[in-house]
Design a protein around this motif. Structure first.
Motif, PDB file in Angstrom:
ATOM      1  N   ARG A 131       0.828  -1.210   0.000  1.00 40.41           N
ATOM      2  CA  ARG A 131       0.000   0.000   0.000  1.00 40.41           C
ATOM      3  C   ARG A 131       0.864   1.263   0.000  1.00 40.41           C
ATOM      4  N   LYS A 132       1.998   1.204   0.678  1.00 39.10           N
ATOM      5  CA  LYS A 132       2.914   2.347   0.668  1.00 39.10           C
ATOM      6  C   LYS A 132       3.490   2.573  -0.727  1.00 39.10           C
ATOM      7  N   LEU A 133       3.808   1.473  -1.426  1.00 41.88           N
ATOM      8  CA  LEU A 133       4.314   1.592  -2.792  1.00 41.88           C
ATOM      9  C   LEU A 133       3.259   2.192  -3.720  1.00 41.88           C
ATOM     10  N   VAL A 134       1.998   1.808  -3.502  1.00 39.64           N
ATOM     11  CA  VAL A 134       0.895   2.386  -4.285  1.00 39.64           C
ATOM     12  C   VAL A 134       0.842   3.894  -4.075  1.00 39.64           C
ATOM     13  N   LEU A 135       0.951   4.328  -2.828  1.00 40.92           N
ATOM     14  CA  LEU A 135       0.913   5.764  -2.531  1.00 40.92           C
ATOM     15  C   LEU A 135       2.060   6.497  -3.217  1.00 40.92           C
ATOM     16  N   ALA A 138       1.408   6.590  -7.025  1.00 44.31           N
ATOM     17  CA  ALA A 138       0.338   7.541  -7.331  1.00 44.31           C
ATOM     18  C   ALA A 138       0.839   8.975  -7.220  1.00 44.31           C
ATOM     19  N   GLU A 139       1.637   9.233  -6.188  1.00 42.06           N
ATOM     20  CA  GLU A 139       2.183  10.575  -6.021  1.00 42.06           C
ATOM     21  C   GLU A 139       3.081  10.950  -7.197  1.00 42.06           C
ATOM     22  N   GLU A 140       3.890   9.984  -7.651  1.00 39.12           N
ATOM     23  CA  GLU A 140       4.784  10.268  -8.775  1.00 39.12           C
ATOM     24  C   GLU A 140       3.996  10.508 -10.055  1.00 39.12           C
ATOM     25  N   TYR A 141       3.022   9.627 -10.340  1.00 38.74           N
ATOM     26  CA  TYR A 141       2.258   9.795 -11.583  1.00 38.74           C
ATOM     27  C   TYR A 141       1.460  11.096 -11.561  1.00 38.74           C
ATOM     28  N   TYR A 142       0.742  11.338 -10.476  1.00 37.13           N
ATOM     29  CA  TYR A 142      -0.072  12.555 -10.412  1.00 37.13           C
ATOM     30  C   TYR A 142       0.815  13.795 -10.506  1.00 37.13           C
ATOM     31  N   GLY A 143       1.999  13.738  -9.887  1.00 37.74           N
ATOM     32  CA  GLY A 143       2.920  14.865  -9.960  1.00 37.74           C
ATOM     33  C   GLY A 143       3.480  15.116 -11.334  1.00 37.74           C
ATOM     34  N   GLU A 158      -6.333  10.925  -5.570  1.00 36.60           N
ATOM     35  CA  GLU A 158      -7.110   9.833  -4.969  1.00 36.60           C
ATOM     36  C   GLU A 158      -7.542   8.819  -6.021  1.00 36.60           C
ATOM     37  N   ILE A 159      -7.953   9.308  -7.187  1.00 32.73           N
ATOM     38  CA  ILE A 159      -8.348   8.410  -8.273  1.00 32.73           C
ATOM     39  C   ILE A 159      -7.160   7.579  -8.744  1.00 32.73           C
ATOM     40  N   VAL A 160      -5.993   8.216  -8.858  1.00 35.75           N
ATOM     41  CA  VAL A 160      -4.792   7.490  -9.272  1.00 35.75           C
ATOM     42  C   VAL A 160      -4.437   6.424  -8.247  1.00 35.75           C
ATOM     43  N   ARG A 161      -4.549   6.747  -6.970  1.00 31.25           N
ATOM     44  CA  ARG A 161      -4.275   5.750  -5.923  1.00 31.25           C
ATOM     45  C   ARG A 161      -5.207   4.558  -6.057  1.00 31.25           C
ATOM     46  N   GLU A 356       4.369   2.416 -16.816  1.00 32.43           N
ATOM     47  CA  GLU A 356       5.802   2.400 -16.548  1.00 32.43           C
ATOM     48  C   GLU A 356       6.104   2.806 -15.106  1.00 32.43           C
ATOM     49  N   ILE A 357       5.384   3.804 -14.606  1.00 30.72           N
ATOM     50  CA  ILE A 357       5.580   4.216 -13.218  1.00 30.72           C
ATOM     51  C   ILE A 357       5.179   3.093 -12.273  1.00 30.72           C
ATOM     52  N   TYR A 358       4.081   2.436 -12.569  1.00 32.12           N
ATOM     53  CA  TYR A 358       3.669   1.289 -11.749  1.00 32.12           C
ATOM     54  C   TYR A 358       4.773   0.232 -11.739  1.00 32.12           C
ATOM     55  N   ALA A 359       5.319  -0.099 -12.916  1.00 32.14           N
ATOM     56  CA  ALA A 359       6.338  -1.145 -13.008  1.00 32.14           C
ATOM     57  C   ALA A 359       7.600  -0.774 -12.239  1.00 32.14           C
TER      58      ALA A 359
END
Length: 364
Positions: A131-135, A138-143, A158-161, A356-359
């Motif tokens: 869950r921490k990795l998801v956060l 999400a922060e990186e992608y949204y940013g 929140e949607i990205v998370r 790619e960010i997820y990976a």
């Protein structure tokens, strides 16, 4: 079934599909495009009682326009990065590429939602570290998004998370289901052979491009020509590659394959050959073939094939369980909103690294 319901069924059939197992795992691995086969036994409900911006529901979960737009915009920009923005002007079979991509993305995100429901039914959940990795992802992608992208996609962090949580959970339930699937694969089952071949076709095409088989007289002439070519290769020991270059009507001369990948008759003849041995003339639906074995075994490739076969077996097991579960779910599509959704054609919207960010946070 009433005419109205038949029309609704036809208009929504893109949504009510099961997913090919092999393509499922390609998607989970890299987010590539895929196509889907039709399923059966699905409970279909048509309703107008959707929440605000809700595109569809599966069971007790739904998908909003903003969620779908993240997937759709990512896919769109990946296309444009390779083929250019003009790609959307291409049409085939009366359907535009944009419509095809929309349908693919709809099926894709519906699959992820279904897999999350499957995970919940099995008690599979993300651990605290995940869950921490998801956060962080999400922060990186949204940013990485600019104001125009955020506005036009209607996305929030929140949607990205939520999307990354579901994506991670879908991968986790797949691994959970296939974790004990470790079949023993023999060298013979996995080995790859290399052959060269000469093909003489036993058909032509008509004005529409449809295949038209030769008559028996013409076919016999082709067979006799094949026998003569083989005689030159075997008795006169003429160079097989040179003969293939002169006579073969296939676009390829050399093939590398393992069992189950080629026409059964062709494969049986090829796997019976020793290195440098030339087959008899064999017939398939394509025509007459003469095959020369170049290599009967490659240890490195065989070991790689074993891994691939194991993954195929795992995908088959998962696919069976996924399909059985998906068939129990009620699915609803908000047709009006779905038809309003379109690609974003704005040069300021170029985001395409969602997967790619997820990976980067969840490597294989």
């Amino acid at each position: 079934m009433s005419k109205e319901n038949r029309e609704r069924r036809d208009n929504n059939r893109i949504f009510f599909r099961r997913f090919g197992t092999f393509l499922l795992c390609l998607f989970l691995a890299c987010g590539c495009l895929c196509s889907c086969g039709e399923g059966s036994g699905v409970q279909i409900v048509f309703t107008t009682g959707f929440g605000k911006d809700e595109v569809f529901r599966i069971g007790d979960t739904g998908c909003t326009r903003s969620e779908l737009m993240v997937y759709l915009t990512t896919t769109q920009n990946r296309y444009e990065n390779v083929y250019g923005a003009e790609i959307w002007n291409i049409a085939g079979d009366g359907t535009t590429l944009e419509e095809n991509v929309k349908e693919t993305v709809l099926a894709r995100i519906a699959q992820i939602k279904t897999m999350c429901l499957l995970a919940n039914s099995k008690g599979v959940s993300l651990e605290e570290a995940e869950r921490k990795l998801v956060l962080q992802a999400a922060e990186e992608y949204y940013g990485s998004l600019n104001e125009t992208e955020i506005d036009l996609m209607g996305v929030t962090e929140e949607i990205v998370r939520r999307l990354y949580t579901e994506y991670a959970l879908a991968n986790k339930v797949y691994q959970y289901i296939i974790q004990d699937i470790n079949p023993e694969i023999s060298d013979d089952e996995a080995r790859t052979i290399t052959v060269q071949h000469i093909l003489l076709r036993t058909w032509t095409t008509d004005g529409s491009g449809a295949r038209v088989p030769y008559g028996e007289d013409v076919k016999q002439t082709v067979y006799e020509k094949a026998l003569e070519i083989r005689r030159q290769a075997v008795e006169e020991e003429q160079d097989f590659l040179d003969l293939a270059s002169r006579y073969s009507e296939d676009t390829s001369i050399t093939y590398n394959f393992r069992k189950g990948m080629m026409d059964e008759t062709f494969e049986e003849a090829a796997f019976s050959l020793e290195t440098d041995e030339i087959s008899q003339v064999i017939e398939t639906e394509t025509g007459y073939h003469i095959i020369k074995c170049i290599s009967t075994f490659d240890r490195e490739q065989t070991e790689l094939n074993k891994l691939e076969i194991v993954e195929e077996r795992r995908r088959e097991v998962f696919g069976e369980e996924y399909d059985a579960f998906a068939d129990t779910l009620v699915r609803q599509l908000n047709k009006k909103l779905w038809e309003e959704i379109a690609l974003i054609h704005d040069e300021r919207v170029s985001t395409m690294d969602f997967f790619e960010i997820y990976a980067g946070y969840f490597p294989d």
